[in-house]
Design an enzyme around this catalytic site. Structure first.
Site, PDB file in Angstrom:
ATOM      1  CB  THR A 368      -0.336   8.096   3.672  1.00 26.19           C
ATOM      2  OG1 THR A 368       0.487   8.063   5.250  1.00 26.19           O
ATOM      3  CG2 THR A 368       0.020   6.614   3.202  1.00 26.19           C
ATOM      4  CG  ASP A 410       2.948   5.765  12.343  1.00 26.24           C
ATOM      5  OD1 ASP A 410       2.221   6.432  12.717  1.00 26.24           O
ATOM      6  OD2 ASP A 410       3.070   5.434  11.074  1.00 26.24           O
ATOM      7  N   GLY A 460      -4.407   8.894   5.387  1.00 23.04           N
ATOM      8  CA  GLY A 460      -5.394   9.319   6.163  1.00 23.04           C
ATOM      9  C   GLY A 460      -5.157   8.780   7.613  1.00 23.04           C
TER      10      GLY A 460
HETATM   11  O1  DON Z   1       1.260   4.028   8.604  1.00 20.53           O
HETATM   12  C1  DON Z   1       0.533   4.768   9.185  1.00 20.53           C
HETATM   13  O2  DON Z   1      -0.585   4.303   9.489  1.00 20.53           O
HETATM   14  C2  DON Z   1       0.785   6.340   8.978  1.00 20.53           C
HETATM   15  N1  DON Z   1       2.273   6.511   8.991  1.00 20.53           N
HETATM   16  C3  DON Z   1       0.077   6.957   7.889  1.00 20.53           C
HETATM   17  C4  DON Z   1       0.201   8.030   7.624  1.00 20.53           C
HETATM   18  C5  DON Z   1      -0.798   8.849   6.744  1.00 20.53           C
HETATM   19  O3  DON Z   1      -1.571   8.120   6.179  1.00 20.53           O
HETATM   20  C6  DON Z   1      -0.675  10.274   6.610  1.00 20.53           C
HETATM   21  N2  DON Z   1      -1.721  10.818   5.627  1.00 20.53           N
HETATM   22  N3  DON Z   1      -2.650  11.679   5.674  1.00 20.53           N
END
Ligand code: DON
Length: 557
Positions: A368, A410, A460
């Site tokens: 992300t 998710d 994260g």
């Molecule tokens: O929406 C979310 O919470 C996750 N898909 C975020 C993924 C993420 O932060 C990956 N990064 N390191």
């Protein structure tokens, strides 16, 4: 910079003592902090020519899709929280949606067991992308410059190419085995890229050019939409043209709460970010954190125990409010939160297994990226955007020049079973057609005494929430500069698994030993999050904090 100076600065950043105030980039008028210099530069150029933070959001978001393809995207989605110069606030949800043909058990085999990898890699893991709809929505509502003026520099960047950093070359290398596994055809990213090589993104440039000329319909109804759907389906996916046509971003009311003299404004569902931050901040508010000391044993105990309780609630109550009712008033109620902490004591651990979601009476009724922008007019945006995993589903549409997300992971594929971030989901976050999957992304804006004070966020996965929490506390309780606050060592607990994730090499061994002796399990995490934030120190002093864990860069003017 001389090598020796560089070493000393690096040592300072990565030492576990935090009593050195090192300011980040300071500017008078405006600031953009993002994961790549090229994207921050495009954002700040837009502001310099008179555009506002929303114009810069569109430019920065698309520039990240070019310069930071492991997370920046047009094949994913995100959230934006804003605060305008006049104090009005809001949030945009351009999160991906489950395809119309999706169903609750789509990642389970005939024995009801999770089919490993299916929600994580390849065409079936892809949610309906929201990014292009999101940026056009922002531009339509708040933009001031013509869209061509914003997108043209991004297309130029894609054609000219972007230099590969060490982080990027490593990330590409690590993922190539998956690219080869998932993609039938040769893709750009199968090539070997060394540090300082330039990658030219001509196919992405041409897709962006069509989008610039034909608007969002190009992506959701036009030629690009048709090519995308045929590509996904050829690879075994279920996204249809109808899915793309029906996709709409949504304006949401952000979650707003007070902590001491701060007003914190963060993302509402389908993100869990705002709710969990609200819960954790309220659970720790009665304690004198400053007196415990930054990253001291008692500070860690308090945060960790509050985090456990909030993540247990997350897993049970939270999901997409377009599909389920979240008992917001109940789980954010002050008395409820104090009750949740009633059994907290510095003398004993609450074992996660013994902890469940709270009881309420419901009256019927890895990868992300985040960027922060403050413009010369006083508008602020905090935006977190994602493909979910690093390079998302690893499925890359060579013809159109971009990766597709794996956001479907998710959702909870099976209630009670963890997703790739170890998060346990429940009924509230089960897969349903057109539903948005629960997120942890927490773009956040903070006011102090009625004035804009901070804008921040981070990638994260599940650690997003606790990284944002600690960064705000670093500034507010421990009086750090923004630069110091984002670069300080972090830890995280998410209820399950029952261990504290910690940036182990950056914590004092004495503190770690005390926690271990007390009975906590510690799991070493090389690095947690990459927080990018802006602190408004006074009317003419903005400080950008760019996280040294990545290639993140603050540029101001
Ligand atoms: O929406 C979310 O919470 C996750 N898909 C975020 C993924 C993420 O932060 C990956 N990064 N390191």
């Amino acid at each position: 910079m001389k090598a020796i100076t560089k070493i000393i600065i690096t040592l300072l950043f990565f030492s576990s003592c935090n009593n050195i105030i090192i300011e980040g980039v300071v500017s008078e008028n405006a600031m953009v902090v993002s994961a790549r210099k090229e994207a921050s530069q495009i954002g700040i150029n837009i502001l310099k020519k008179g555009g506002n933070a929303f114009d810069a959001m569109v430019g920065t978001e698309l520039a990240l899709a070019v310069s930071y393809p492991s997370a920046g995207n047009i094949g994913g989605g995100g959230f934006m929280v804003y605060r305008k110069f006049d104090g009005s606030i809001g949030a945009l949800d351009y999160r991906e949606k489950a395809p119309l043909k999706s169903y609750e058990t789509m990642y389970l085999d005939e024995n009801n067991e999770i089919i490993e990898g299916l929600s994580v890699m390849g065409a079936l893991s892809v949610g309906v992308p929201g990014t292009i709809a999101g940026v056009f929505e922002v531009h339509e509502k708040f933009g001031s410059l013509p869209i061509e003026e914003i997108i043209k520099p991004v297309i130029e960047l894609a054609n000219k190419g972007v230099i590969v950093t060490r982080n990027q070359s490593e990330r590409i290398k690590e993922n190539q085995k998956y690219f080869k596994l998932v993609n039938r055809d040769e893709i750009l990213f199968n090539k070997e890229f060394k540090i300082n090589d330039t990658i030219k993104y001509s196919n992405l440039a041409s897709t962006l050019n069509k989008i610039m000329l034909n608007g969002k319909d190009e992506f959701y109804r036009g030629e690009t939409a048709k090519k995308l759907v045929s590509f996904i389906q050829k690879n075994g996916g279920i996204i249809s043209l109808e899915d793309l046509e029906k996709y709409k971003p949504k304006w949401r009311e952000p979650i707003v709460f007070k902590y001491d003299d701060l007003k914190i404004i963060s993302m509402s569902p389908p993100s869990s970010g705002g709710i969990c931050l609200n819960q954790i901040f309220k659970m720790i508010e009665p304690y004198d954190l400053e007196s415990y000391g930054h990253n001291s044993v008692n500070y860690i105990k308090l945060l960790v125990e509050a985090e456990k309780r909030s993540f247990a609630d997350r897993s049970h109550f939270l999901g997409d409010t377009d599909f389920i009712r979240i008992p917001l008033n109940e789980i954010l109620n002050q008395e409820y939160l104090l009750k949740r902490m009633q059994d907290f004591s510095f003398e004993k651990i609450t074992v996660s297994n013994s902890l469940s979601h709270g009881n309420i009476n419901i009256n019927e009724s890895e990868e992300t990226t985040h960027y922060s922008i403050v413009d010369q007019f006083g508008n602020a945006v905090a935006v977190t955007t994602t493909l979910n995993g690093s390079f998302g589903s690893k499925l890359y549409c060579e013809e159109l020049g971009f990766f597709l997300n794996n956001e479907m992971d998710d959702f909870s594929s099976k209630p009670g079973f963890p997703n790739m971030y170890g998060l346990i989901g429940g009924e509230a976050n089960k897969i349903e057609p057109e539903k948005r999957m629960l997120s942890s992304m927490s773009p956040t804006i903070v006011e102090k005494k009625g004035k804009l004070y901070m804008t921040l966020g981070t990638p994260g996965g599940s650690t997003i929430i606790t990284s944002v929490l600690q960064t705000i506390l670093n500034v507010h309780e421990f009086k750090m500069s923004m630069n110091e606050a984002v670069n300080s060592p972090r830890f995280h607990h998410q209820w399950m698994p029952d261990s504290i994730r910690i940036e182990s090499s950056r914590f004092n061994p004495k503190i770690k030993n005390e926690l271990l002796e007390f009975g906590y399990k510690l799991s070493d995490k090389g690095s947690i999050g990459r927080v990018d934030g802006i602190l408004i120190k006074s009317q003419n002093k903005l400080e950008g904090g760019a996280d040294k864990r990545g290639d993140d860069t603050a540029i101001g003017y």
